[in-house]
Design an enzyme around this catalytic site. Structure first.
Site, mmCIF file in Angstrom:
data_model
loop_
_atom_site.group_PDB
_atom_site.id
_atom_site.type_symbol
_atom_site.label_atom_id
_atom_site.label_comp_id
_atom_site.label_asym_id
_atom_site.label_seq_id
_atom_site.Cartn_x
_atom_site.Cartn_y
_atom_site.Cartn_z
ATOM 1 N N LYS A 1 48.434 20.012 47.812
ATOM 2 C CA LYS A 1 47.674 20.879 47.630
ATOM 3 C C LYS A 1 46.254 20.352 48.149
ATOM 4 O O LYS A 1 46.115 19.180 47.804
ATOM 5 C CB LYS A 1 47.423 20.983 46.095
ATOM 6 C CG LYS A 1 45.987 22.190 45.762
ATOM 7 C CD LYS A 1 46.614 23.733 45.704
ATOM 8 C CE LYS A 1 45.609 24.577 45.890
ATOM 9 N NZ LYS A 1 45.092 24.832 47.247
ATOM 10 N N LYS B 1 46.236 17.884 52.978
ATOM 11 C CA LYS B 1 45.066 18.340 53.806
ATOM 12 C C LYS B 1 45.554 18.589 55.168
ATOM 13 O O LYS B 1 46.659 18.281 55.731
ATOM 14 C CB LYS B 1 44.101 17.092 53.942
ATOM 15 C CG LYS B 1 42.498 17.659 54.073
ATOM 16 C CD LYS B 1 41.902 17.703 52.765
ATOM 17 C CE LYS B 1 40.739 18.737 52.763
ATOM 18 N NZ LYS B 1 39.882 18.708 51.627
ATOM 19 N N ASP C 1 38.160 24.417 53.185
ATOM 20 C CA ASP C 1 37.367 23.380 53.381
ATOM 21 C C ASP C 1 36.181 23.669 54.321
ATOM 22 O O ASP C 1 35.911 24.819 54.653
ATOM 23 C CB ASP C 1 37.956 22.026 53.845
ATOM 24 C CG ASP C 1 37.475 20.827 53.572
ATOM 25 O OD1 ASP C 1 37.462 20.169 52.355
ATOM 26 O OD2 ASP C 1 36.825 20.188 54.544
ATOM 27 N N ASN D 1 28.741 26.492 50.704
ATOM 28 C CA ASN D 1 29.299 26.793 49.602
ATOM 29 C C ASN D 1 29.024 26.083 48.348
ATOM 30 O O ASN D 1 28.690 26.485 47.265
ATOM 31 C CB ASN D 1 31.017 27.209 49.395
ATOM 32 C CG ASN D 1 31.619 27.421 48.441
ATOM 33 O OD1 ASN D 1 32.161 26.688 47.908
ATOM 34 N ND2 ASN D 1 31.520 28.599 47.816
HETATM 35 O O1 2IT Z 1 38.331 19.125 49.231
HETATM 36 C C1 2IT Z 1 38.837 19.854 48.497
HETATM 37 O O2 2IT Z 1 39.081 19.620 46.991
HETATM 38 C C2 2IT Z 1 38.874 21.259 48.941
HETATM 39 N N1 2IT Z 1 38.557 21.520 50.035
HETATM 40 C C3 2IT Z 1 39.625 22.260 47.910
HETATM 41 C C4 2IT Z 1 41.021 22.141 47.858
HETATM 42 C C5 2IT Z 1 41.716 23.297 47.119
HETATM 43 O O3 2IT Z 1 42.895 23.371 47.370
HETATM 44 O O4 2IT Z 1 41.181 24.042 46.543
#
Ligand code: 2IT
Length: 449
Positions: A90, A126, A166, A241
């Protein structure tokens, strides 16, 4: 760092010397783990740490797309499935021209520990691309996202790997990515992505969650010092955001964000980003694609713009670097300390260089690490996954209640982990240890692979 950890780090350095961000995050995490490794010789016996710094899987793919003038472009896409011991991979997708494997790997490594801290069943992943969304038309973004998903869809899924947004990937991009996934799979598997629009399975409060979560975490830190948010001034960076969510929640609780930043410089608003109009304007600035913070100063009275500068050194109670990695270097850390700032609350992923972070802690400032502070975003993504798999929609109040509870738990787990290993009130080491512990337990239980 003991001999074992030092040797793990040395190996990472020799193998990934051309990926300094990855080396940096590994060094930061390993430097907290000495007391844990000493107490648990079983980890060294199976060389658990070498295993943990090696992604389970990482792949690269071609993303070819046509611009509005009929010219063809080829970018590279990556997905790093870093650690799946505690749940499906995730983590977000980043679209930015400076993306390369070192960035994806550092973010995937951080994500593994962060996701563990949420207490929810999500592993670390990621991905992203070196595609630069700046100045692209809507149709170009659509074609890029479709091409990206055509390459990625076989390797993700609600129980396999669940990407999200992201930098450079927001609700619009997630919509286009999901539309293409649904078309390719012929199934409404909306649990494959998070950060979706509410109409097709997105969670209420997800857009606010990272910023709100950061402020909930901050409230815990302040409570520890016998203080509250009322009348506190906060220096933020960025205007995306996350910063938007911080401004909103801070204003609600009586504090004010007085700085924002962008690639062009920073703005100082002594009255604070506290009115609905100002907070809504941040969304407009982001949607415009101009990527200019000066627009804020042009739009509101009594706001000063400092071209080419960063907000570090402005006199505030709290610094919350919420823009990007390595925004705060040693020279900025010194200015922050000289300005009498008491709280340094990281928000962006790895916003501080390791030497600057150590300096701030040595100064006696209260320092909180981003992998704990910003975990509310991914935690709420996990709540979105839960709603999707239950085919239910939770109210905003319910999601917000769970988010707050998760942030309170992350904070207290970090405090307890540090105390357990005799590290006093060290939120940085505490988060690393608590995040490590759960992943380590799962990996030890599942055998050597
Ligand atoms: O850095 C992070 O935690 C995010 N960009 C969100 C990752 C997510 O799966 O919601």
């Amino acid at each position: 760092m003991n001999a074992y950890l030092a040797s793990v780090l040395e190996n990472v350095k020799s193998k990934h010397g051309n990926e300094p961000e990855f080396v940096q995050t590994v060094e930061e995490v390993l430097s907290s783990l000495e007391p844990v490794i000493e107490k648990h010789p079983e980890y060294e016996k199976v060389d658990l740490l070498t295993r943990m710094v090696e992604p389970e899987r990482m792949f690269t793919f071609r993303v070819t797309w046509e611009d509005d003038n009929g010219n063809w472009h080829t970018n590279t896409g990556w997905r790093c499935q870093f650690n799946g011991a505690i749940g499906p991979y995730k983590g977000g997708l980043r679209f930015q021209s400076n993306v390369y494997p070192g960035i994806i790997k550092f973010l995937g490594f951080e994500q593994t520990f962060k996701n563990s801290l949420t207490g929810l069943p999500i592993g670390g992943g990621k991905g992203g691309s070196d595609f630069d969304p700046a100045g692209k038309s809507d149709a170009e973004i659509l074609r890029f996202c479709q091409s990206f998903m055509q390459a990625l869809y076989r390797y993700i899924g609600p129980d396999v790997d669940v990407p999200a947004g992201d930098m450079g990937v927001g609700a619009r991009e997630i919509g286009y990515l999901y539309g293409e996934y649904r078309r390719l799979k012929g199934a409404f598997e909306n649990g494959v992505l998070t950060g979706k629009g509410f109409s097709y399975g997105g969670s209420l409060i997800r857009p606010e969650a990272t910023g709100y979560g950061a402020v909930y975490y901050l409230e815990n830190v302040l409570r520890h010092e016998g203080e509250t948010l009322v009348d506190k001034t906060i220096a933020c960076a960025g205007f995306g955001n996350v910063t938007w969510g911080i401004c909103k929640k801070a204003a609600e609780l009586g504090a004010k964000v007085v700085t924002l930043s962008g690639p062009d410089g920073y703005v100082y608003d002594p009255e604070g980003v506290i009115t609905e109009e100002k907070i809504a304007y941040l969304l407009e600035m982001r949607a415009s694609g101009r990527n200019r913070v000066q627009d804020y100063a042009d739009n509101f009275p009594n706001v000063e713009f400092f071209p080419g500068e960063k907000p570090w050194g402005v006199k505030v109670d709290i610094c919350m670097p919420s823009a990007m990695q390595n925004d705060v270097h040693m020279e900025h850390a010194k200015k922050i300390s000289q300005a009498g700032v008491k709280y340094y609350i990281e928000v962006a992923n790895m916003p501080t260089t390791n030497d600057a972070l150590k300096y701030l802690m040595d100064c006696g400032m209260i320092v909180a690490p981003s992998k704990a502070v910003n975990a509310g975003g991914v935690a709420t993504s996990a709540l979105e996954m839960a709603q999707n798999s239950e085919r239910l929609v939770w109210t905003a109040e319910e999601v917000d209640r769970q988010l707050k509870q998760i942030m309170d738990t992350i904070y207290s787990m970090s405090v307890e982990a540090a105390e357990k290993y005799g590290l006093d009130y060290n939120l940085v080491a505490g988060a690393n240890i608590a995040g490590f512990q759960r992943v380590a337990d799962a990996m030890m239980a599942q055998g050597p692979f």
